[in-house]
Enzyme design. Sequence first.
Site, PDB file in Angstrom:
ATOM      1  N   ASP A 105     -10.326  52.472  39.173  1.00 58.66           N
ATOM      2  CA  ASP A 105     -11.394  52.935  39.417  1.00 58.66           C
ATOM      3  C   ASP A 105     -12.323  51.963  38.761  1.00 58.66           C
ATOM      4  O   ASP A 105     -12.243  51.429  37.823  1.00 58.66           O
ATOM      5  CB  ASP A 105     -11.913  54.271  39.172  1.00 58.66           C
ATOM      6  CG  ASP A 105     -10.744  55.259  39.813  1.00 58.66           C
ATOM      7  OD1 ASP A 105     -10.564  55.009  40.847  1.00 58.66           O
ATOM      8  OD2 ASP A 105     -10.784  56.350  39.393  1.00 58.66           O
TER       9      ASP A 105
HETATM   10  N1  URA Z   1      -6.382  57.600  37.760  1.00 62.93           N
HETATM   11  C1  URA Z   1      -7.725  57.754  37.982  1.00 62.93           C
HETATM   12  O1  URA Z   1      -8.227  58.840  38.223  1.00 62.93           O
HETATM   13  N2  URA Z   1      -8.517  56.523  37.975  1.00 62.93           N
HETATM   14  C2  URA Z   1      -7.786  55.331  37.638  1.00 62.93           C
HETATM   15  O2  URA Z   1      -8.596  54.378  37.860  1.00 62.93           O
HETATM   16  C3  URA Z   1      -6.352  55.351  37.503  1.00 62.93           C
HETATM   17  C4  URA Z   1      -5.883  56.364  37.514  1.00 62.93           C
END
Ligand code: URA
Length: 259
Positions: A105
């Site tokens: 993310d």
């Molecule tokens: N899980 C999440 O919520 N975000 C990420 O970036 C990776 C795994």
Amino acid sequence: MNIRLDKFLSSQTDYTRTDIKKLLWKRKISVDGKILRDGSIKIDPEASEIVADGRKIIYRDKVYIILNKPEGFVCATEDKREKTVMDLLGEDLKRKDIFPAGRLDKDTTGMVLITNDGPLSHQILSPKKHIPKYYIVKLAESFQNDYIRQFAEGITIDRGERCLPAKVRQCPDSENTALIELHEGKYHQIKRMFTAVENHVEKLCRIQMGNLPIPEKLGIGEYMEIMHKDVENLLKPTDFEEVFRNVSEKFSSYWINIL
Ligand code: URA
């Protein structure tokens, strides 16, 4: 290996065909010190030194780059609005065929592999291959020991979507940080898993993929190229307990990524 100069430059850099024509015309391309203006000339990139606009272009078939991603960058090759992880790479590593193998993310930090190796990327991402990814998570509320059982049984996230069994363990001397091992990568998965157990993820950092931990010396926003033999560690089996021990020993060096 003999290949046309313009084709070689196009495959090894981010130059467009027009950029290459311009560079040739401006006498900015040399092979073994000799300026060339004809892109159709055949060269042997493994035996010659090729310089384009002051940049030495070294032939590489497969490229593997480990990046310690900062917050605020998206894992994509291009984005109209956001800065991408590609913007963090120096000119020398920019080429058209590389992409991030998997997504973190925008607000997640840590390990991202950038490569042009499609089959490897597929192996890393496929839940069938079971290549684990390890994250340190900082929670809004204290860690509950029951999470260990709930995650091992497979958490149901919103609308009944079931996650594969995952491992989780509270980090030492910390009420609200944990190490988590996942074998899949659903959208916002860790955030949604902790929402399902009525907690909330404040910070998230990926610290290891398969048996390849993020190199300790990589500061936030830094990257390094790794060799094919290191990449093989991605596919080697791992042991959660061992990763947990390593994290416990080196915990202070991970803090920098998650605070
Ligand atoms: N899980 C999440 O919520 N975000 C990420 O970036 C990776 C795994």
